[in-house]
Scaffold this motif. Structure first.
Motif, short mmCIF file in Angstrom:
data_model
loop_
_atom_site.label_atom_id
_atom_site.label_comp_id
_atom_site.label_asym_id
_atom_site.label_seq_id
_atom_site.Cartn_x
_atom_site.Cartn_y
_atom_site.Cartn_z
N THR A 171 0.85 -1.21 0.00
CA THR A 171 0.00 0.00 0.00
C THR A 171 0.88 1.25 0.00
O THR A 171 0.61 2.22 -0.72
CB THR A 171 -0.94 -0.01 1.23
N HIS A 172 1.96 1.23 0.82
CA HIS A 172 2.87 2.40 0.82
C HIS A 172 3.41 2.63 -0.58
O HIS A 172 3.48 3.77 -1.05
CB HIS A 172 4.05 2.16 1.78
N ALA A 173 3.82 1.54 -1.24
CA ALA A 173 4.41 1.68 -2.57
C ALA A 173 3.38 2.23 -3.57
O ALA A 173 3.66 3.18 -4.31
CB ALA A 173 4.95 0.32 -3.04
N ILE A 174 2.18 1.66 -3.56
CA ILE A 174 1.16 2.09 -4.53
C ILE A 174 0.73 3.54 -4.24
O ILE A 174 0.62 4.37 -5.14
CB ILE A 174 -0.05 1.11 -4.52
N GLU A 175 0.53 3.85 -2.96
CA GLU A 175 0.07 5.22 -2.65
C GLU A 175 1.19 6.24 -2.89
O GLU A 175 0.94 7.36 -3.32
CB GLU A 175 -0.45 5.29 -1.21
N ALA A 176 2.46 5.84 -2.61
CA ALA A 176 3.57 6.78 -2.85
C ALA A 176 3.67 7.11 -4.33
O ALA A 176 3.92 8.25 -4.72
CB ALA A 176 4.89 6.18 -2.36
N HIS A 177 3.46 6.10 -5.16
CA HIS A 177 3.58 6.30 -6.61
C HIS A 177 2.41 7.08 -7.19
O HIS A 177 2.55 7.83 -8.16
CB HIS A 177 3.71 4.95 -7.31
#
Ligand SMILES: NC(=O)c1ccc[n+]([C@@H]2O[C@H](COP(=O)([O-])OP(=O)(O)OC[C@H]3O[C@@H](n4cnc5c(N)ncnc54)[C@H](O)[C@@H]3O)[C@@H](O)[C@H]2O)c1
Ligand SMILES: [Fe+2]
Length: 387
Positions: free
Chosen positions: A194-200
């Motif tokens: 989720t961190h990766a998807i939301e950061a991107h």
């Protein structure tokens, strides 16, 4: 654009044994080992105590942290730190222990209460902090954020300061993940995803944060299921730990968005752990954000390994969402309706709270109360997203 990572990373199998020389390099005489009651009994805690003792460095233990720390617990811990006059904190644990250590440490140096640190720039740097993650999820070992529940107001405070709350060292030893039960590997791994998807996808994303986020997505997609199914898959454990740290470095240089806004609201209301709460909403927020941003989600599908080269962006963007929903399903994470405390009559107030959470403002698309009600209902009905 700005990008910074103020924490020095030390990684690799067995790197925990460097703790003695690392602490010694700070020139301190007395250290607090902040961990929880379970982790205190593990060989990792014994190694830290032994390494410090061998170098003549005093070590007092604080093992009170529990999952999802509160302001009251952080104030109590800070009082203990002050009484013991410790000069440095070693935090051994998941996001809860690391966040509590950050908050305690900043309370000590600033002479403020935990709640007084909410929504302000922290005036003085916290005590030196070495974070040793034992879960692969939050990335807290490199973030300048401490997520602490405000007990009176019943919400999660995001205490943050890029200069004064970044851990000095992140000591990431994948060997420490070997005792994690599959349930925690799954939920923490989806937190990292989720961190990766939301950061991107955040409106604050930049080329550096996205490069890390996209690479983290790829690593998580290749390794989370492997890590979940086998305790002895050392390669997968190492990849998951690196990926979660990477995703942490990505999101503090961008932001998280609507998944975290609704997950934190629901998590506090119903006492659902952070990673599990993210898993409940990730596919539905992706489906909401995907419309109008198809190219971005086609790119995500490609990195997840779920894209089809003969499909166009619209179809591949849907594949990204289906891929994530199927992954969550395969990891056997509970559904929203499995939690007996969930009451659909609360959805309106929960949606209102999530919409006014600042994380909603950095979401890829503007999102409001009605959108969140729909997301809550879809999650409650465990709605399947089809291609
Ligand atoms: N600071 C940040 O940047 C950030 C980011 C995301 C989430 N968070 C916060 O982190 C917290 C969640 O952290 P978490 O998901 O790492 O879980 P956690 O720290 O709450 O730990 C969950 C449980 O796992 C156990 N555990 C930890 N390591 C273990 C191991 N190696 N083997 C067996 N058991 C182990 C703990 O004892 C605990 O009971 C939440 O409060 C969340 O809000 C912070
Ligand atoms: Fe998170």
């Amino acid at each position: 654009m700005e990008f910074s990572l103020k924490t020095k990373l030390v990684t690799g199998y067995g790197c925990l044994k460097k703790i003695g020389e690392i602490v010694q390099s700070f020139g301190v005489k007395k250290v607090l080992l902040c961990t929880d009651a379970f982790l205190l009994q593990t060989p990792a805690a014994h190694t830290i105590q032994r390494e410090l003792e061998e170098r003549g460095i005093g070590c007092v233990v604080y093992d009170q942290p529990q999952s999802e720390p509160t302001d009251v617990q952080c104030d109590e811990g800070a009082k203990f730190c002050k009484e013991q006059e410790v000069e440095l904190i070693v935090a051994l644990g998941g996001g809860s222990v690391m966040d509590q250590a950050k908050a305690m440490s900043a309370i000590v140096t600033n002479g403020l209460s935990c709640c007084q640190l909410d929504n302000v720039s922290i005036p003085k740097r916290m005590l030196p902090l070495i974070c040793i993650p034992t879960t692969a999820g939050t990335g807290s070992e490199v973030t300048f954020v401490a997520v602490i529940t405000n007990t009176k107001a019943q919400y999660k405070m995001t205490i943050m300061d890029s200069d004064h709350l970044s851990p000095d060292i992140a000591l990431c030893d994948p060997a420490l993940l070997a005792t994690l039960p599959p349930r925690l590997i799954a939920s923490c791994g989806i937190d990292a995803l989720t961190h990766a998807i939301e950061a991107h996808t955040s409106v604050l994303a930049n080329p550096f944060s996205s490069a890390l986020a996209l690479h983290a997505m790829e690593m998580i997609s290749k390794n989370l299921k492997r890590c979940w199914s086998s305790h002895s898959d050392m390669q997968a454990q190492e990849a998951m730990l690196l990926a979660s740290t990477m995703a942490g470095a990505a999101f503090i240089n961008s932001d998280v968005g609507a998944v975290h806004a609704i997950a934190e609201t629901v998590g506090v209301a119903y006492h659902i752990p952070h990673g599990t709460a993210n898993s409940l909403f990730l596919p539905y927020v992706m489906e909401f954000n995907r419309r109008g941003n198809e190219h971005c989600y086609a790119q995500i599908a490609e990195r997840l390994g779920g894209a089809c080269k003969d499909s166009d962006d619209v179809e591949n963007s849907r594949r990204a969402v289906c891929f994530v929903q199927e992954l969550i399903e395969k990891l056997e994470i509970p559904h929203f309706s499995d939690f007996s405390q969930v009451n659909p009559d609360d959805f309106e107030i929960l949606a209102e709270r999530a919409a006014s959470n600042p994380m909603s403002y950095d979401n890829q698309k503007p999102i409001g109360k009605e959108d969140y009600i729909q997301i809550l209902e879809d999650a409650y009905q465990n709605k399947k997203i089809y291609l």
